[in-house]
Design a protein around this motif. Structure first.
Motif, PDB file in Angstrom:
ATOM      1  N   ASP A 284     -10.588  -4.268   6.105  1.00  0.00           N
ATOM      2  CA  ASP A 284     -11.175  -5.527   6.560  1.00  0.00           C
ATOM      3  C   ASP A 284     -11.567  -6.411   5.382  1.00  0.00           C
ATOM      4  O   ASP A 284     -11.312  -7.616   5.384  1.00  0.00           O
ATOM      5  N   LEU A 285     -12.163  -5.824   4.353  1.00  0.00           N
ATOM      6  CA  LEU A 285     -12.538  -6.610   3.176  1.00  0.00           C
ATOM      7  C   LEU A 285     -11.297  -7.185   2.501  1.00  0.00           C
ATOM      8  O   LEU A 285     -11.299  -8.340   2.059  1.00  0.00           O
ATOM      9  N   PHE A 286     -10.250  -6.394   2.407  1.00  0.00           N
ATOM     10  CA  PHE A 286      -8.987  -6.847   1.810  1.00  0.00           C
ATOM     11  C   PHE A 286      -8.478  -8.115   2.505  1.00  0.00           C
ATOM     12  O   PHE A 286      -8.137  -9.106   1.864  1.00  0.00           O
ATOM     13  N   HIS A 287      -8.437  -8.096   3.831  1.00  0.00           N
ATOM     14  CA  HIS A 287      -7.887  -9.231   4.569  1.00  0.00           C
ATOM     15  C   HIS A 287      -8.800 -10.459   4.503  1.00  0.00           C
ATOM     16  O   HIS A 287      -8.306 -11.594   4.514  1.00  0.00           O
ATOM     17  N   ARG A 288     -10.078 -10.265   4.411  1.00  0.00           N
ATOM     18  CA  ARG A 288     -10.982 -11.428   4.298  1.00  0.00           C
ATOM     19  C   ARG A 288     -10.864 -12.073   2.918  1.00  0.00           C
ATOM     20  O   ARG A 288     -10.891 -13.299   2.794  1.00  0.00           O
ATOM     21  N   LEU A 289     -10.744 -11.266   1.879  1.00  0.00           N
ATOM     22  CA  LEU A 289     -10.585 -11.838   0.539  1.00  0.00           C
ATOM     23  C   LEU A 289      -9.244 -12.561   0.406  1.00  0.00           C
ATOM     24  O   LEU A 289      -9.127 -13.516  -0.367  1.00  0.00           O
ATOM     25  N   LEU A 290      -8.273 -12.127   1.160  1.00  0.00           N
ATOM     26  CA  LEU A 290      -6.963 -12.769   1.121  1.00  0.00           C
ATOM     27  C   LEU A 290      -7.021 -14.209   1.612  1.00  0.00           C
ATOM     28  O   LEU A 290      -6.145 -15.018   1.291  1.00  0.00           O
ATOM     29  N   MET A 291      -8.074 -14.559   2.350  1.00  0.00           N
ATOM     30  CA  MET A 291      -8.218 -15.912   2.884  1.00  0.00           C
ATOM     31  C   MET A 291      -8.737 -16.896   1.837  1.00  0.00           C
ATOM     32  O   MET A 291      -8.709 -18.111   2.062  1.00  0.00           O
ATOM     33  N   LEU A 292      -9.193 -16.394   0.683  1.00  0.00           N
ATOM     34  CA  LEU A 292      -9.713 -17.283  -0.359  1.00  0.00           C
ATOM     35  C   LEU A 292      -8.564 -17.957  -1.099  1.00  0.00           C
ATOM     36  O   LEU A 292      -7.567 -17.307  -1.445  1.00  0.00           O
ATOM     37  N   PRO A 293      -8.673 -19.254  -1.381  1.00  0.00           N
ATOM     38  CA  PRO A 293      -7.580 -19.987  -2.056  1.00  0.00           C
ATOM     39  C   PRO A 293      -7.231 -19.433  -3.429  1.00  0.00           C
ATOM     40  O   PRO A 293      -6.059 -19.449  -3.827  1.00  0.00           O
ATOM     41  N   GLU A 294      -8.238 -18.926  -4.164  1.00  0.00           N
ATOM     42  CA  GLU A 294      -7.962 -18.458  -5.522  1.00  0.00           C
ATOM     43  C   GLU A 294      -7.549 -16.988  -5.603  1.00  0.00           C
ATOM     44  O   GLU A 294      -7.305 -16.469  -6.686  1.00  0.00           O
ATOM     45  N   VAL A 295      -7.479 -16.306  -4.468  1.00  0.00           N
ATOM     46  CA  VAL A 295      -7.062 -14.903  -4.470  1.00  0.00           C
ATOM     47  C   VAL A 295      -5.618 -14.797  -3.999  1.00  0.00           C
ATOM     48  O   VAL A 295      -5.287 -15.203  -2.890  1.00  0.00           O
ATOM     49  N   LYS A 296      -4.755 -14.288  -4.849  1.00  0.00           N
ATOM     50  CA  LYS A 296      -3.341 -14.119  -4.518  1.00  0.00           C
ATOM     51  C   LYS A 296      -3.022 -12.624  -4.507  1.00  0.00           C
ATOM     52  O   LYS A 296      -2.712 -12.018  -5.528  1.00  0.00           O
ATOM     53  N   PHE A 297      -3.169 -12.021  -3.333  1.00  0.00           N
ATOM     54  CA  PHE A 297      -2.892 -10.602  -3.203  1.00  0.00           C
ATOM     55  C   PHE A 297      -1.396 -10.337  -3.160  1.00  0.00           C
ATOM     56  O   PHE A 297      -0.601 -11.186  -2.778  1.00  0.00           O
ATOM     57  N   ASN A 298      -1.042  -9.102  -3.498  1.00  0.00           N
ATOM     58  CA  ASN A 298       0.291  -8.641  -3.151  1.00  0.00           C
ATOM     59  C   ASN A 298       0.277  -8.281  -1.664  1.00  0.00           C
ATOM     60  O   ASN A 298      -0.783  -8.125  -1.061  1.00  0.00           O
ATOM     61  N   THR A 299       1.450  -8.146  -1.072  1.00  0.00           N
ATOM     62  CA  THR A 299       1.513  -7.881   0.371  1.00  0.00           C
ATOM     63  C   THR A 299       1.322  -6.409   0.702  1.00  0.00           C
ATOM     64  O   THR A 299       1.202  -6.053   1.866  1.00  0.00           O
ATOM     65  N   ILE A 300       1.332  -5.544  -0.304  1.00  0.00           N
ATOM     66  CA  ILE A 300       1.106  -4.113  -0.079  1.00  0.00           C
ATOM     67  C   ILE A 300      -0.348  -3.819  -0.414  1.00  0.00           C
ATOM     68  O   ILE A 300      -0.738  -3.832  -1.579  1.00  0.00           O
ATOM     69  N   LYS A 301      -1.130  -3.571   0.586  1.00  0.00           N
ATOM     70  CA  LYS A 301      -2.559  -3.336   0.373  1.00  0.00           C
ATOM     71  C   LYS A 301      -2.797  -2.084  -0.462  1.00  0.00           C
ATOM     72  O   LYS A 301      -3.621  -2.067  -1.363  1.00  0.00           O
ATOM     73  N   GLU A 302      -2.064  -1.026  -0.162  1.00  0.00           N
ATOM     74  CA  GLU A 302      -2.301   0.255  -0.834  1.00  0.00           C
ATOM     75  C   GLU A 302      -1.041   0.764  -1.533  1.00  0.00           C
ATOM     76  O   GLU A 302      -0.293   1.552  -0.969  1.00  0.00           O
ATOM     77  N   PRO A 303      -0.789   0.328  -2.739  1.00  0.00           N
ATOM     78  CA  PRO A 303       0.393   0.829  -3.452  1.00  0.00           C
ATOM     79  C   PRO A 303       0.258   2.280  -3.899  1.00  0.00           C
ATOM     80  O   PRO A 303       1.258   2.953  -4.145  1.00  0.00           O
ATOM     81  N   HIS A 304      -0.980   2.788  -4.029  1.00  0.00           N
ATOM     82  CA  HIS A 304      -1.233   4.172  -4.463  1.00  0.00           C
ATOM     83  C   HIS A 304      -0.485   4.484  -5.755  1.00  0.00           C
ATOM     84  O   HIS A 304       0.030   5.604  -5.926  1.00  0.00           O
ATOM     85  N   TRP A 305      -0.426   3.518  -6.648  1.00  0.00           N
ATOM     86  CA  TRP A 305       0.359   3.732  -7.869  1.00  0.00           C
ATOM     87  C   TRP A 305      -0.388   4.592  -8.883  1.00  0.00           C
ATOM     88  O   TRP A 305       0.187   5.515  -9.462  1.00  0.00           O
ATOM     89  N   TRP A 306      -1.646   4.320  -9.094  1.00  0.00           N
ATOM     90  CA  TRP A 306      -2.390   5.035 -10.124  1.00  0.00           C
ATOM     91  C   TRP A 306      -2.571   6.512  -9.790  1.00  0.00           C
ATOM     92  O   TRP A 306      -2.717   7.338 -10.701  1.00  0.00           O
ATOM     93  N   THR A 307      -2.575   6.851  -8.524  1.00  0.00           N
ATOM     94  CA  THR A 307      -2.855   8.236  -8.127  1.00  0.00           C
ATOM     95  C   THR A 307      -1.621   9.025  -7.739  1.00  0.00           C
ATOM     96  O   THR A 307      -1.644  10.251  -7.816  1.00  0.00           O
ATOM     97  N   ARG A 308      -0.553   8.353  -7.303  1.00  0.00           N
ATOM     98  CA  ARG A 308       0.575   9.107  -6.753  1.00  0.00           C
ATOM     99  C   ARG A 308       1.941   8.648  -7.270  1.00  0.00           C
ATOM    100  O   ARG A 308       2.678   9.413  -7.876  1.00  0.00           O
TER     101      ARG A 308
END
Length: 536
Positions: free
Chosen positions: A244-268
């Protein structure tokens, strides 16, 4: 965590439904006579009550017994004893095995329970005072010695050759210029492993590909592209509101998220694991991970080049990711070094994030660990869910963890992959203070924002403002603020799961006792009683 992405999140569980006490019995079980080879009743002789004849009947039956059968029985009994003894010796040497429940406690069988009143549990084996002493006994149990940075770098030289030691000034995001190698006409996203597995990200790559050449800049006769790392990381925990926090922050003009919320790159994925149960598949290189943030990099480059009407705004663009495994999941090390006698992971995910990005901002969302575990069970258990089944799985998991504590340190049990995979519910994920303390040993306290889901749900606007202040974003226009606060909650409990009702009172009591020492320690670390989650 969204339904789609949570499949990556989280580690899978073993199905513990195939236990002997769950197997169906035939209707006439117990009604049929069962004869053994030492049954003295004779079905082919007239029934007699002559006591004197009894020894003769016994002798007749015993002489009919094959000496070979007796010898086979004795040999089989001897082999069973030897196998049992060898198993116990192996357990003593290597600890927990991925087999039947290896602990001295007998799980409570409640599979036939029909109501709360019929379920009873003696919780005296959860000794809160003893558990508290284990947590506080010495520094070795509750904190780790951080590795030298040079040792961290030596484990992955390529990672640290791609990311520079310093980032561009006057840009809020951690960005740098990377020289474009090869033919500029080549497709930069052709072999990206994320795009090959995500249709949504593939569509983003198609969009970025069309703009790629416009944002390649010439510096001293060489071609460069702008690269960026996430400005912040929402690292966990699962089922605590990160989606929920991820999607709300995505609504901010200065936040440019990637479309994959959980890439799990650092751990897996950087180790070559997508789902651990499928084993090693293929490594995702750092270049593929950086591609996830190219949308932000393209917008920032447009501002630098003066191609954007809001140049100042472009320089303030940030991006982030929200893998709920980043805080706790370090299981890859046990798979990579399975033949070594490491009792704890030699390196943690935060060691690498800090080494490449010491100024990163970290957001942690937590909730009452009792409720988190039940929500986790309902979300990831696919069939045969019930409050009674959850209760049994909790009892088994608590017993397993306490058995581990009788032989190993607290941290080694929390990070024990074999134990984690053996427990039928993810009990250790609620031991927040161990993970938070490990992040605080390497990042400064002001770099970590710890939130409670309960506060987030009770006063969304106030909690979101804390996040904005932490990230130095905003203020928002009235229109954006209204849309942000009115947005429906994401990833709420499914209707079929809500119909199962709450956990049993006995389960809640057991878990409350178990987690109390961990909550107390967390409240002390964060200097607030809010994280005690004590009933009001």
């Amino acid at each position: 965590m969204s339904l789609k992405d949570s499949k990556h999140g989280s580690n899978t569980h073993k199905d513990h439904s195939h236990r002997p006490h769950n197997l169906p019995l035939t209707d006439n079980f117990g009604k049929r006579s069962i004869r053994t080879f030492l049954d003295f009743r004779q079905t082919n002789m007239p029934e007699s009550r002559d006591i004197k004849g009894l020894p003769l009947l016994c002798l007749i039956n015993l002489t009919c017994i094959s000496k070979v059968k007796v010898a086979s029985f004795l040999v089989g009994l001897t082999l069973m004893f030897l196998i049992t003894a060898s198993y116990l010796l192996m357990w003593d040497r290597k600890g927990f095995l991925l087999s039947a429940v290896p602990h001295p406690f007998r799980p409570v069988d409640i599979t036939t329970s029909k109501s709360t009143a019929e379920v009873s549990l003696d919780t005296t084996f959860v000794d809160v005072k003893v558990l508290g002493k284990i947590i506080n006994c010495n520094e070795q149990n509750t904190s780790r010695r951080t590795p030298d940075e040079k040792d961290v770098i030596s484990t992955d030289p390529h990672l640290f050759s791609v990311i520079p030691r310093h980032f561009l000034p006057n840009i809020k995001s951690p960005c740098w210029y990377e020289e474009v190698s090869g033919d500029i006409g080549m497709d930069p996203y052709k072999n990206n492993r994320f795009s090959l597995r995500s249709k949504r990200f593939k569509n983003v790559c198609d969009h970025m590909r069309a703009r790629f050449h416009q944002n390649v800049c010439n510096i001293d006769g060489k071609l460069f592209r702008l690269r960026c790392l996430p400005y912040f990381y929402i690292i966990g925990q699962p089922k605590c509101g990160t989606t929920d926090l991820f999607h709300r922050l995505l609504m901010l003009p200065e936040v440019k998220f990637n479309t994959i919320k959980e890439p799990h790159w650092w751990t897996r994925k950087r180790f070559g694991y997508i789902r651990f149960k499928r084993g090693f598949q293929e490594r995702f290189p750092i270049e593929d991970y950086l591609d996830l943030f190219d949308l932000a990099a393209i917008n920032i480059q447009e501002g630098i080049s003066g191609n954007s009407s809001g140049q100042h705004h472009a320089l303030q663009i940030i991006t982030g990711e929200a893998s709920a495994s980043t805080m706790w999941d370090n299981q890859a090390w046990s798979y990579l070094h399975e033949n070594e006698e490491e009792i704890e992971p030699p390196f943690l995910a935060q060691d690498f994030i800090h080494a490449v990005q010491p100024g990163a901002k970290i957001i942690i969302m937590l909730r009452d660990p009792v409720e988190r575990l039940y929500s986790d069970y309902l979300y990831f258990t696919l069939a045969n869910k019930s409050a009674e089944d959850f209760h049994q799985k909790v009892v088994e998991s608590v017993q397993l963890f306490q058995s581990c504590l009788s032989e190993k340190s607290l941290r080694s049990c929390v990070y024990n992959t074999s134990l984690f995979n053996t427990m039928p519910v993810r009990l250790t994920l609620g031991m927040y203070f161990v993970f938070v303390l490990d992040w605080l040993t390497i990042f400064q306290r002001e770099q970590i924002l710890v939130l409670r889901l309960e506060d987030y749900a009770a006063d969304l606007k106030k909690t979101i403002k804390k996040v904005f202040d932490f990230l130095s974003v905003g203020p928002l226009s009235e229109q954006v603020e209204a849309a942000l606060t009115k947005r429906p909650m994401s990833n709420t409990r499914r209707a079929k799961d809500r119909s199962l009702g709450p956990m049993l009172p006995a389960t809640r009591n057991l878990l409350s006792q178990f987690y109390q020492p961990f909550n107390s320690k967390l409240a002390g670390i964060l200097n607030t009683k809010a994280f005690l989650w004590s009933p009001s």
